[in-house]
Design a protein around this motif. Structure first.
Motif, PDB file in Angstrom:
ATOM      1  N   SER A 131       0.850  -1.184   0.000  1.00 51.09           N
ATOM      2  CA  SER A 131       0.000   0.000   0.000  1.00 51.09           C
ATOM      3  C   SER A 131       0.889   1.238   0.000  1.00 51.09           C
ATOM      4  O   SER A 131       2.058   1.187   0.382  1.00 51.09           O
ATOM      5  CB  SER A 131      -0.920   0.008   1.222  1.00 51.09           C
ATOM      6  OG  SER A 131      -0.167   0.181   2.407  1.00 51.09           O
ATOM      7  N   GLY A 132       0.339   2.360  -0.431  1.00 52.28           N
ATOM      8  CA  GLY A 132       1.112   3.587  -0.466  1.00 52.28           C
ATOM      9  C   GLY A 132       1.567   4.026   0.910  1.00 52.28           C
ATOM     10  O   GLY A 132       2.686   4.498   1.097  1.00 52.28           O
ATOM     11  N   LEU A 133       0.694   3.886   1.899  1.00 52.92           N
ATOM     12  CA  LEU A 133       1.063   4.274   3.257  1.00 52.92           C
ATOM     13  C   LEU A 133       2.134   3.366   3.843  1.00 52.92           C
ATOM     14  O   LEU A 133       2.974   3.811   4.620  1.00 52.92           O
ATOM     15  CB  LEU A 133      -0.172   4.271   4.161  1.00 52.92           C
ATOM     16  CG  LEU A 133      -1.118   5.450   3.967  1.00 52.92           C
ATOM     17  CD1 LEU A 133      -2.384   5.249   4.787  1.00 52.92           C
ATOM     18  CD2 LEU A 133      -0.452   6.744   4.351  1.00 52.92           C
ATOM     19  N   GLN A 134       2.121   2.091   3.467  1.00 53.55           N
ATOM     20  CA  GLN A 134       3.132   1.185   3.993  1.00 53.55           C
ATOM     21  C   GLN A 134       4.511   1.573   3.475  1.00 53.55           C
ATOM     22  O   GLN A 134       5.492   1.523   4.209  1.00 53.55           O
ATOM     23  CB  GLN A 134       2.812  -0.254   3.620  1.00 53.55           C
ATOM     24  CG  GLN A 134       3.765  -1.248   4.239  1.00 53.55           C
ATOM     25  CD  GLN A 134       3.341  -2.681   4.006  1.00 53.55           C
ATOM     26  OE1 GLN A 134       2.288  -2.935   3.421  1.00 53.55           O
ATOM     27  NE2 GLN A 134       4.148  -3.613   4.434  1.00 53.55           N
ATOM     28  N   LEU A 135       4.592   1.988   2.208  1.00 50.82           N
ATOM     29  CA  LEU A 135       5.883   2.404   1.678  1.00 50.82           C
ATOM     30  C   LEU A 135       6.298   3.767   2.206  1.00 50.82           C
ATOM     31  O   LEU A 135       7.475   4.071   2.302  1.00 50.82           O
ATOM     32  CB  LEU A 135       5.833   2.440   0.151  1.00 50.82           C
ATOM     33  CG  LEU A 135       5.720   1.081  -0.521  1.00 50.82           C
ATOM     34  CD1 LEU A 135       5.596   1.253  -2.022  1.00 50.82           C
ATOM     35  CD2 LEU A 135       6.897   0.200  -0.173  1.00 50.82           C
ATOM     36  N   HIS A 136       5.320   4.605   2.547  1.00 43.13           N
ATOM     37  CA  HIS A 136       5.634   5.950   3.049  1.00 43.13           C
ATOM     38  C   HIS A 136       5.944   5.953   4.543  1.00 43.13           C
ATOM     39  O   HIS A 136       6.889   6.602   4.989  1.00 43.13           O
ATOM     40  CB  HIS A 136       4.474   6.893   2.747  1.00 43.13           C
ATOM     41  CG  HIS A 136       4.711   8.307   3.140  1.00 43.13           C
ATOM     42  ND1 HIS A 136       5.620   9.101   2.500  1.00 43.13           N
ATOM     43  CD2 HIS A 136       4.186   9.059   4.125  1.00 43.13           C
ATOM     44  CE1 HIS A 136       5.639  10.282   3.073  1.00 43.13           C
ATOM     45  NE2 HIS A 136       4.780  10.288   4.062  1.00 43.13           N
ATOM     46  N   LEU A 137       5.146   5.237   5.318  1.00 40.76           N
ATOM     47  CA  LEU A 137       5.288   5.257   6.773  1.00 40.76           C
ATOM     48  C   LEU A 137       6.006   4.039   7.346  1.00 40.76           C
ATOM     49  O   LEU A 137       6.424   4.061   8.492  1.00 40.76           O
ATOM     50  CB  LEU A 137       3.904   5.356   7.433  1.00 40.76           C
ATOM     51  CG  LEU A 137       3.073   6.582   7.082  1.00 40.76           C
ATOM     52  CD1 LEU A 137       1.691   6.461   7.709  1.00 40.76           C
ATOM     53  CD2 LEU A 137       3.761   7.848   7.551  1.00 40.76           C
ATOM     54  N   GLY A 138       6.098   2.974   6.564  1.00 35.52           N
ATOM     55  CA  GLY A 138       6.733   1.763   7.065  1.00 35.52           C
ATOM     56  C   GLY A 138       5.764   0.775   7.676  1.00 35.52           C
ATOM     57  O   GLY A 138       6.157  -0.307   8.089  1.00 35.52           O
TER      58      GLY A 138
END
Length: 94
Positions: free
Chosen positions: A11-18
């Motif tokens: 997901s985009g948030l997983q790549l952005h926030l970890g």
């Protein structure tokens, strides 16, 4: 925003926030280590996990690009072979 992308596998948030965001807050609050060494180790593990996720996403994007180009090129016809002296028609529209 929390939807897993088919090309990257993340997901985009997983790549952005970890990590992926939680929909429901946890019942038991997560405790961070109080001492500095524990906090440093936690930060290092988060950064390493994020770097691994981004590297995996890059690999998945490259694999998707290769797969898409393979299937796009499968339906292409070969380029015509012209020789010197062949008569061809050219468009003068532009």
């Amino acid at each position: 925003m929390n939807t897993v992308n088919a090309s990257t596998g993340f997901s985009g948030l997983q790549l952005h926030l970890g990590r992926s965001p939680r929909v429901i807050p946890p019942i038991i609050p997560c405790e961070l280590p109080v001492d500095a060494s524990g906090a440093i180790e936690t930060a290092k593990s988060i950064i390493n996990r994020l770097a691994d996720d981004v590297a995996d996403a890059r690999d998945n994007l490259l694999l998707s690009k290769i797969t898409q180009s393979h299937y796009a090129n499968a339906s292409c016809s070969p380029d015509p072979q012209f020789k010197c002296g062949d008569m061809v028609m050219l468009s003068m529209a532009n």
